[in-house]
Write a protein that holds these residues in place. Structure first.
Motif, PDB file in Angstrom:
ATOM      1  N   ILE A 134     -13.531  -1.114  -1.092  1.00 50.60           N
ATOM      2  CA  ILE A 134     -12.170  -1.183  -1.612  1.00 50.60           C
ATOM      3  C   ILE A 134     -11.809   0.197  -2.126  1.00 50.60           C
ATOM      4  O   ILE A 134     -12.479   0.730  -3.007  1.00 50.60           O
ATOM      5  CB  ILE A 134     -12.071  -2.216  -2.743  1.00 50.60           C
ATOM      6  CG1 ILE A 134     -12.499  -3.581  -2.228  1.00 50.60           C
ATOM      7  CG2 ILE A 134     -10.667  -2.270  -3.300  1.00 50.60           C
ATOM      8  CD1 ILE A 134     -12.695  -4.597  -3.308  1.00 50.60           C
ATOM      9  N   VAL A 135     -10.787   0.793  -1.567  1.00 51.58           N
ATOM     10  CA  VAL A 135     -10.361   2.114  -2.041  1.00 51.58           C
ATOM     11  C   VAL A 135      -8.872   2.087  -2.332  1.00 51.58           C
ATOM     12  O   VAL A 135      -8.137   1.362  -1.670  1.00 51.58           O
ATOM     13  CB  VAL A 135     -10.657   3.215  -0.996  1.00 51.58           C
ATOM     14  CG1 VAL A 135     -12.129   3.415  -0.830  1.00 51.58           C
ATOM     15  CG2 VAL A 135      -9.977   2.928   0.305  1.00 51.58           C
ATOM     16  N   PRO A 136      -8.353   2.854  -3.228  1.00 48.95           N
ATOM     17  CA  PRO A 136      -9.129   3.590  -4.217  1.00 48.95           C
ATOM     18  C   PRO A 136      -9.581   2.670  -5.338  1.00 48.95           C
ATOM     19  O   PRO A 136      -8.976   1.647  -5.580  1.00 48.95           O
ATOM     20  CB  PRO A 136      -8.105   4.591  -4.743  1.00 48.95           C
ATOM     21  CG  PRO A 136      -6.815   3.904  -4.636  1.00 48.95           C
ATOM     22  CD  PRO A 136      -6.899   3.009  -3.434  1.00 48.95           C
ATOM     23  N   ILE A 187       0.818  -1.212   0.000  1.00 45.11           N
ATOM     24  CA  ILE A 187       0.000   0.000   0.000  1.00 45.11           C
ATOM     25  C   ILE A 187       0.853   1.263   0.000  1.00 45.11           C
ATOM     26  O   ILE A 187       1.978   1.268   0.500  1.00 45.11           O
ATOM     27  CB  ILE A 187      -0.972  -0.016   1.196  1.00 45.11           C
ATOM     28  CG1 ILE A 187      -2.044   1.041   0.981  1.00 45.11           C
ATOM     29  CG2 ILE A 187      -0.230   0.228   2.504  1.00 45.11           C
ATOM     30  CD1 ILE A 187      -3.301   0.755   1.693  1.00 45.11           C
ATOM     31  N   ASP A 188       0.305   2.281  -0.584  1.00 49.67           N
ATOM     32  CA  ASP A 188       0.927   3.596  -0.579  1.00 49.67           C
ATOM     33  C   ASP A 188       0.668   4.218   0.793  1.00 49.67           C
ATOM     34  O   ASP A 188      -0.472   4.473   1.149  1.00 49.67           O
ATOM     35  CB  ASP A 188       0.277   4.419  -1.699  1.00 49.67           C
ATOM     36  CG  ASP A 188       0.814   5.833  -1.741  1.00 49.67           C
ATOM     37  OD1 ASP A 188       1.837   6.076  -1.083  1.00 49.67           O
ATOM     38  OD2 ASP A 188       0.216   6.663  -2.434  1.00 49.67           O
ATOM     39  N   PRO A 189       1.724   4.444   1.595  1.00 47.89           N
ATOM     40  CA  PRO A 189       1.503   4.937   2.970  1.00 47.89           C
ATOM     41  C   PRO A 189       0.787   6.286   2.984  1.00 47.89           C
ATOM     42  O   PRO A 189       0.039   6.590   3.920  1.00 47.89           O
ATOM     43  CB  PRO A 189       2.917   5.062   3.541  1.00 47.89           C
ATOM     44  CG  PRO A 189       3.857   4.712   2.469  1.00 47.89           C
ATOM     45  CD  PRO A 189       3.116   4.210   1.292  1.00 47.89           C
ATOM     46  N   ASP A 190       1.026   7.052   1.941  1.00 48.23           N
ATOM     47  CA  ASP A 190       0.381   8.349   1.813  1.00 48.23           C
ATOM     48  C   ASP A 190      -1.137   8.200   1.800  1.00 48.23           C
ATOM     49  O   ASP A 190      -1.874   8.889   2.508  1.00 48.23           O
ATOM     50  CB  ASP A 190       0.843   8.950   0.491  1.00 48.23           C
ATOM     51  CG  ASP A 190       0.943  10.440   0.584  1.00 48.23           C
ATOM     52  OD1 ASP A 190       1.273  10.919   1.691  1.00 48.23           O
ATOM     53  OD2 ASP A 190       0.678  11.104  -0.423  1.00 48.23           O
ATOM     54  N   LEU A 191      -1.564   7.245   0.985  1.00 52.92           N
ATOM     55  CA  LEU A 191      -2.995   6.978   0.860  1.00 52.92           C
ATOM     56  C   LEU A 191      -3.572   6.571   2.199  1.00 52.92           C
ATOM     57  O   LEU A 191      -4.621   7.049   2.627  1.00 52.92           O
ATOM     58  CB  LEU A 191      -3.208   5.873  -0.177  1.00 52.92           C
ATOM     59  CG  LEU A 191      -4.581   5.216  -0.169  1.00 52.92           C
ATOM     60  CD1 LEU A 191      -5.588   6.110  -0.835  1.00 52.92           C
ATOM     61  CD2 LEU A 191      -4.537   3.872  -0.863  1.00 52.92           C
ATOM     62  N   LEU A 192      -2.829   5.691   2.898  1.00 51.39           N
ATOM     63  CA  LEU A 192      -3.328   5.157   4.162  1.00 51.39           C
ATOM     64  C   LEU A 192      -3.503   6.277   5.186  1.00 51.39           C
ATOM     65  O   LEU A 192      -4.530   6.375   5.855  1.00 51.39           O
ATOM     66  CB  LEU A 192      -2.349   4.094   4.666  1.00 51.39           C
ATOM     67  CG  LEU A 192      -2.906   3.151   5.695  1.00 51.39           C
ATOM     68  CD1 LEU A 192      -4.062   2.374   5.123  1.00 51.39           C
ATOM     69  CD2 LEU A 192      -1.819   2.210   6.171  1.00 51.39           C
ATOM     70  N   SER A 193      -2.481   7.121   5.280  1.00 55.48           N
ATOM     71  CA  SER A 193      -2.588   8.167   6.293  1.00 55.48           C
ATOM     72  C   SER A 193      -3.715   9.143   5.945  1.00 55.48           C
ATOM     73  O   SER A 193      -4.435   9.617   6.826  1.00 55.48           O
ATOM     74  CB  SER A 193      -1.256   8.905   6.434  1.00 55.48           C
ATOM     75  OG  SER A 193      -0.875   9.424   5.194  1.00 55.48           O
ATOM     76  N   LYS A 194      -3.853   9.415   4.649  1.00 57.89           N
ATOM     77  CA  LYS A 194      -4.937  10.320   4.250  1.00 57.89           C
ATOM     78  C   LYS A 194      -6.300   9.715   4.582  1.00 57.89           C
ATOM     79  O   LYS A 194      -7.210  10.405   5.023  1.00 57.89           O
ATOM     80  CB  LYS A 194      -4.861  10.580   2.745  1.00 57.89           C
ATOM     81  CG  LYS A 194      -4.099  11.835   2.405  1.00 57.89           C
ATOM     82  CD  LYS A 194      -4.211  12.119   0.924  1.00 57.89           C
ATOM     83  CE  LYS A 194      -3.101  13.062   0.479  1.00 57.89           C
ATOM     84  NZ  LYS A 194      -2.786  12.883  -0.928  1.00 57.89           N
ATOM     85  N   LEU A 195      -6.378   8.413   4.356  1.00 56.30           N
ATOM     86  CA  LEU A 195      -7.638   7.722   4.599  1.00 56.30           C
ATOM     87  C   LEU A 195      -7.991   7.769   6.081  1.00 56.30           C
ATOM     88  O   LEU A 195      -9.126   8.059   6.464  1.00 56.30           O
ATOM     89  CB  LEU A 195      -7.501   6.279   4.121  1.00 56.30           C
ATOM     90  CG  LEU A 195      -8.759   5.433   4.132  1.00 56.30           C
ATOM     91  CD1 LEU A 195      -9.798   6.035   3.222  1.00 56.30           C
ATOM     92  CD2 LEU A 195      -8.435   4.021   3.682  1.00 56.30           C
ATOM     93  N   LYS A 196      -6.970   7.512   6.922  1.00 52.57           N
ATOM     94  CA  LYS A 196      -7.219   7.556   8.366  1.00 52.57           C
ATOM     95  C   LYS A 196      -7.655   8.947   8.793  1.00 52.57           C
ATOM     96  O   LYS A 196      -8.573   9.116   9.595  1.00 52.57           O
ATOM     97  CB  LYS A 196      -5.940   7.153   9.108  1.00 52.57           C
ATOM     98  CG  LYS A 196      -5.639   5.671   8.989  1.00 52.57           C
ATOM     99  CD  LYS A 196      -4.301   5.350   9.625  1.00 52.57           C
ATOM    100  CE  LYS A 196      -3.969   3.883   9.438  1.00 52.57           C
ATOM    101  NZ  LYS A 196      -2.591   3.578   9.849  1.00 52.57           N
ATOM    102  N   GLU A 197      -6.980   9.921   8.211  1.00 55.39           N
ATOM    103  CA  GLU A 197      -7.309  11.306   8.516  1.00 55.39           C
ATOM    104  C   GLU A 197      -8.794  11.584   8.210  1.00 55.39           C
ATOM    105  O   GLU A 197      -9.521  12.142   9.021  1.00 55.39           O
ATOM    106  CB  GLU A 197      -6.434  12.189   7.628  1.00 55.39           C
ATOM    107  CG  GLU A 197      -6.245  13.580   8.121  1.00 55.39           C
ATOM    108  CD  GLU A 197      -5.248  13.627   9.275  1.00 55.39           C
ATOM    109  OE1 GLU A 197      -5.174  14.661   9.886  1.00 55.39           O
ATOM    110  OE2 GLU A 197      -4.565  12.594   9.554  1.00 55.39           O
TER     111      GLU A 197
END
Lengths: 368, 455, 363
Positions: B257-259, B185-195
């Motif tokens: 399922i994202v994105p 996973i792209d960590p950027d995506l994950l953190s944005k998602l959590k945010e």
């Protein structure tokens, strides 16, 4: 994805091919066919060389941008006033090109598919292009990839089907030319087909590498588009002969009209050709609008994006609607030859000069 | 066990405030299933067990309440099995009771001990209902997040499978889990998602689809689903490995399922289990169906009212013959018929299975025949509408199918005004719109090409 | 993104108001149109012409009249003029956009077809792929009498010429655009099939009319038409060549054309190889292979001779040989080609192979 507006090679290829498709399909062939008595591929080849030269000049200029956008880089080097002077022809050219493309396409629709629908309504299709242009360059690129996939398939199929009823002896002379096209203004009027690189240069930041890569994909796109351009020019000639082709406003449309095969589901290939061309035209208009909007925005940083595009839309729409006839349109194309030649060859040299001056000055400034 | 007893006796007392027992009784005042039981009595005080009957396991309760009240409390508590006892104040005790815990407290104490005797009511694991599996794993998620987690863990037995949990809903306090595979996973995506998940403000969520609507801003812009929702663990695990994040909500079997990009809606997980040539064939079939569904009614309108010369004279004559006597313009009859067929589809979906077949029969055959004989629509149109309805069911994703159903009206509008060109224009607008969309940072129109290149 | 929303909203609002205010301009339902199946052009007076329209009628409304078509005629100065005037008589909209055939009356063709066909390419009302034929006989009877095989949705005339249906090489299918292209091409003259009013059905094929500058100047008979097809690479199917004593089918042909220009005289050499099979031979006088070939060759030579005589006499280069000289002539000389063609030296040679197949072998 991090650098939001640099084209990758494939995207550049797709956009440039779309540009050729949008420009070559309906105005260009009649200009070219009327411009010479000799072989047609020679003027095409001459212009291809011209396009390669022009785009090479542009790529040299873009290589000096160091990750900035062209307009803002020139602005920071020579100031707002001189930039405006330098870019005024570019803006005029883009507006002119938009008007011509929109009106020419509406004319083609009126002549072929919707004879009674008013031009003013047909011109309304600019709205969707304007909306896309406003959305930014990434949506344009994404849409371009989809359109390229679909339109190139259809165009290829149309060109292949276009080989029916071809009589090769009608294409003669194949090698003879007396250079008469060099004296014909319609030869120069066809220059709009070869300016794809000038438009993409205005969009997006460039670095040394990306400029070189962009030029390479442009050259590739040009090579890929040549069969298409040649097909648009030669297929009508090989079917009707020169004498009739010279009299036709849209030789390729008429060529599509003549095709009848038992196995083709649709009776009227013109409809398909015009539909596919719509994909090309809508996207390229969006691209041009975006280039234009971006340039204006840099020159007038305080203006709101939405208002810029609204203004551009109104200007182009009004001009395209109030042009009285097709002949006037041809006059406009011929009258603006000077501007186009300036943009193709002189503008990149001036731009380069401006950037070099700025570099020198900047260098000295740092030393002292 | 002596620890329990010890902590039991140490429950703090705060004479200034209302005792925990009273607070709880007040909080659950009008809840009929709130039960308190006296489980022990010492000289100084009484011991009460407070719980909600409907949430607790009767077997576990049995151990606690089996013997008489006067009995030895330590003996009873020894029979309690489960997690450690935790001491909590009134707020956490109240929450715990809502979660199916029992709280033991002294009559006067301000804190209590929480015993996990909860039992969640759930379906057993069955095969997927909305996504038919022909060949492939047959199990599907159910409403319990824990079960679902287990199902995913059973597919990917790796420590790299990460699970992040949060609670959403000020009232419902629903557990929401985000799964990701840390290698992909792209960590950027994950953190944005959590945010984004943390920012969600709502009273309660019932389904993952609802959560998705809360996650995406500018809802009116989003005609297309920006996330695939699935109830199949195999699809989820495949997408996890492909670098996507999975959002699961407790209480619903549908995982998000994202994105998700546009092409994802056209792939079924089964595509990977069968011969690739067959897969390509099926994929072609699906896209063909999509285009037919999108364009067929519009083409009918265009070819019979605007661009007559595009089709063969024979077809035009057939269309003219079938339309002879129909008093309405083509687009009116088309819209009429499309709406009717959508009624039938919707009726068939909502009704119980036993009746729905009758409804489709009545709607499709009887209505279709009658409407032709009444000269309200042409029989060519009935064929077209039927083909449109059938092709709509080929769309794999249910939500995408719904969108398709709307889009065909849009196309018909274009065809009405400008014929074939109107259709192309509408289609171009659609592409423009799609290219402006983004699903959690991924452009919606990312094609397969770039995905390959990225990896 | 907010701006996109705004602009999208604007797009929707604008387009909706546009629709509401103006409506749909080109929308006219198919059942409210009368589609022209065939058009006929006939000379009426010196300056005007009579245009015949044959409309195929959909099956659903055939009931009363038992006729699957409907014929109207209108006098006008030009075809568009007649089309405008006939609208006064019609209950539904006239739609010529799927016209399948255009029939020209012989008398009209003799005075010149140019002014009457101009409309097709300018206005794009009649499709350019419609087949064209010259009609000898009564146009009215052809247009008003039913075809014994049924109207076939108005495409009878088209099927008559189409290779996938009733078309044979001799019929020389000619489409409207070909006529138009050749009208403007000084190197290529038109050859339009000629049909005569038939006794049993509406018309039968009789030959091909040679046109020069839009006027009939001569006629090729059926056998000459076959040679024309062979020499111009239009031969697409097997065709039977009937001779006195034996029937031969040409199954494959190939023609090489060599041209040169010597002292202003075009020299054209045709080298034609034919592969043939024997269909039927006369029982009364047995022939061997070489005799058959010799006979075929002599008959082909005779037809070719008469064909070239006819065309060269008029200077009508229906074969398009002139296109091969375009390169060798200056643009100013292009107009002289018909004159040059008159003096052109045309030689032709046949190489015939008789493929000895069939259930009964030849000696």
């Amino acid at each position: 994805m991090k650098n939001p507006s640099a084209f990758t090679g494939y995207e550049m290829l797709a956009i440039q091919m779309l540009f050729s498709g949008a420009a070559a399909g309906f105005i260009y062939p009649s200009f070219l066919i009327r411009s010479t008595e000799g072989a047609y591929w020679i003027p095409i080849a001459v212009w291809t060389a011209g396009a390669l030269l022009s785009s090479w000049l542009y790529s040299r200029m873009l290589a000096r941008l160091e990750g900035r956008k062209l307009v803002s880089a020139i602005r920071s080097s020579v100031g707002l006033v001189w930039t405006s002077v330098l870019f005024l022809p570019v803006i005029l050219f883009l507006i002119g090109a938009l008007i011509v493309m929109l009106r020419a396409y509406s004319e083609i629709i009126t002549m072929t598919m919707l004879p009674t629908t008013p031009i003013s309504f047909l011109n309304g299709m600019l709205l969707s292009s304007a909306a896309l242009a406003l959305a930014g360059i990434m949506p344009i690129i994404r849409a371009a990839r989809v359109f390229f996939l679909m339109a190139s398939l259809f165009t290829l199929a149309l060109l292949i089907i276009g080989f029916s009823d071809v009589n090769w002896t009608l294409g003669t002379p194949w090698f003879r030319t007396n250079g008469d096209f060099l004296l014909d203004n319609r030869f120069y009027a066809g220059s709009f087909l070869w300016m794809g690189f000038a438009i993409t240069s205005l969009i997006g930041p460039y670095t040394m590498q990306s400029a070189r890569g962009a030029w390479r994909s442009y050259a590739l796109a040009l090579i890929c588009a040549l069969p298409m351009i040649a097909g648009y020019v030669y297929l009508p000639v090989l079917t009707f002969g020169r004498d009739l082709s010279q009299r036709l406003t849209f030789p390729f449309v008429t060529k599509m009209d003549t095709i009848y095969h038992y196995w083709i589901i649709f009776d009227n290939l013109t409809a398909i050709f015009v539909s596919v061309t719509m994909l090309y035209v809508l996207l390229i208009m969006a691209l041009k609008l975006h280039a234009l909007g971006d340039t204006v925005k840099t020159l007038m940083p305080k203006a709101k994006n939405g208002f810029i595009y609204l203004g551009l839309f109104i200007v182009v729409y009004a001009a395209a609607t109030f042009l009285p006839s097709w002949r006037e349109l041809e006059h406009v194309i011929i009258l603006t030859v000077g501007i186009r030649l300036y943009i193709m060859f002189i503008f990149p040299l001036l731009g380069m000069a401006a950037l070099i001056v700025a570099q020198r000055r900047g260098g000295k400034g740092r030393e002292s | 066990m002596s620890d329990i007893l010890a902590s039991f006796y140490r429950l703090s007392e705060n004479p200034d405030t209302l005792s925990l027992f009273d607070q709880l009784s007040e909080a659950f005042a009008d809840s009929a299933d709130y039960t308190t039981a006296l489980i022990g009595k010492t000289d100084a005080t009484e011991y009460h067990l407070c719980f909600i009957k409907s949430l607790c396991s009767s077997q576990k309760l049995d151990y606690l309440l089996g013997t008489n009240i006067e009995g030895d409390m330590s003996a009873q508590l020894e029979r309690y099995y489960g997690t450690d006892l935790v001491e909590g104040n009134s707020k956490s005790c109240e929450q715990a009771i809502c979660n199916g815990y029992a709280v033991i407290c002294k009559r006067t104490s301000s804190t209590g001990l929480m015993l996990n005797i909860s039992e969640s009511r759930q379906r057993s694991i069955v095969s997927p209902i909305t996504e038919n599996v022909l060949q492939g794993p047959m199990n599907a998620f159910n409403e319990s997040l824990d079960v679902n987690t287990a199902l995913i863990r059973q597919q990917i037995r790796s420590s790299k499978l990460k699970l992040w949990e949060t609670f959403i809903g000020t009232e419902s306090i629903t557990r929401v889990a985000v799964f990701s595979y840390s290698g992909a996973i792209d960590p950027d995506l994950l953190s944005k998602l959590k945010e984004r998940l943390k920012k969600v403000q709502t009273a309660g969520v019932q389904d993952s689809g609802q959560l998705l609507r809360l996650l995406t801003t500018k809802n009116w812009m989003n005609l297309f689903p920006v996330s695939v929702s699935t109830e199949r663990p195999d699809r989820v695990s495949a997408d996890l490995l492909a670098g996507k994040a999975i959002i699961m909500v407790d209480g619903t079997p549908f995982a998000l399922i994202v994105p998700t990009v546009y092409t994802d809606f056209w792939h079924s997980p089964e595509d990977k289990y069968i011969n690739p040539y067959v897969t390509y064939f099926l994929l072609t079939l699906r896209f063909l169906a999509m285009f037919i569904n999108l364009f067929l009614p519009a083409m009918y309108v265009a070819l019979t009212s605007v661009n007559i010369d595009v089709n063969r004279l024979e077809i035009s004559l057939a269309a003219a013959a079938s339309r002879e006597g129909v008093p309405y313009p083509v687009y009116v009859e088309t819209l009429l018929m499309l709406i009717v067929i959508d009624f039938i589809t919707e009726a068939g979906l909502r009704l119980p299975k036993s009746i729905s077949s009758t409804v489709t029969m009545v709607g499709g055959v009887v209505l279709g025949q009658a409407i032709i004989q009444a000269n309200i629509v042409s029989n060519l149109l009935v064929i077209i509408v039927a083909a449109t309805a059938i092709t709509n069911f080929i769309v794999i994703d249910y939500q995408m199918g719904l969108v398709q159903r709307i889009l065909k009206y849009f196309m018909v509008m274009g065809a009405t005004i400008a014929g074939v060109l109107g259709i192309v224009f509408c289609f171009a607008c659609l592409i423009f719109y799609l290219s402006c969309l983004e699903s959690f940072g991924a452009p919606y129109l990312t094609s397969l090409w770039s995905k390959k290149r990225r990896s | 993104m907010r701006r996109i929303c705004a602009s999208l909203k604007m797009v929707i609002v604008c387009s909706l108001t546009m629709i509401a205010v103006t409506g749909c301009w080109d929308s006219r339902d198919v059942d409210n149109r009368l589609m022209v199946g065939a058009l006929g052009l006939e000379k009426s007076t010196e300056t005007s012409l009579r245009v015949w329209f044959r409309f195929p009628v959909p099956k659903a409304i055939q009931g009363l009249s038992k006729k699957d078509f409907f014929t109207m005629s209108q006098i006008g100065f030009t075809v568009p003029d007649a089309m405008n005037k006939i609208k006064y008589k019609l209950p539904k909209a006239l739609d010529a956009s799927s016209t399948r055939a255009l029939l020209l009356d012989e008398s009209l063709a003799k005075t010149g077809i140019n002014p009457y066909l101009e409309f097709a390419i300018r206005e794009r009302s009649v499709p350019l792929d419609a087949v064209v034929a010259v009609v000898r006989g009564n146009m009215e009877r052809i247009f008003t009498s039913p075809n014994p095989t049924g109207e076939l949705a108005g495409i009878y005339t088209k099927l008559f010429f189409e290779p996938y249906a009733g078309g044979i090489p001799r019929k020389n299918k000619t489409r409207l655009w070909e006529i138009y292209a050749k009208l403007y091409n000084p190197f290529h003259a038109n050859l339009i099939p000629l049909v005569t009013e038939g006794v049993q059905n509406s018309f039968e094929f009789t030959g091909n009319a040679i046109f020069l500058n839009g006027k009939i100047v001569g006629e090729l008979n059926k056998d000459e038409s076959l040679l024309f097809e062979i020499f111009t690479h239009r031969f697409h199917d097997s065709e039977v060549e009937l001779m006195n004593r034996s029937d031969v089918r040409i199954v494959h042909n190939h023609t090489r054309i060599k041209t040169k220009l010597e002292r202003g005289i075009p020299i054209i050499g045709l080298d034609c190889s034919l592969v043939t099979t024997l269909i039927d031979s006369s029982r009364t006088r047995k022939q061997n292979e070489s005799q058959i070939i010799a006979e075929l060759e002599s008959s082909l030579n005779a037809h070719a001779k008469s064909m070239f005589e006819k065309t060269q006499r008029e200077g009508a280069d229906v074969f398009g040989f002139g296109n091969r000289f375009r390169n060798r002539l200056q643009p100013s000389q292009h107009g002289d080609w018909p004159e040059m063609f008159k003096s052109a030296k045309i030689s032709y040679k046949f190489h015939i192979i008789l493929r000895n197949t069939g259930l009964e072998f030849l000696d």
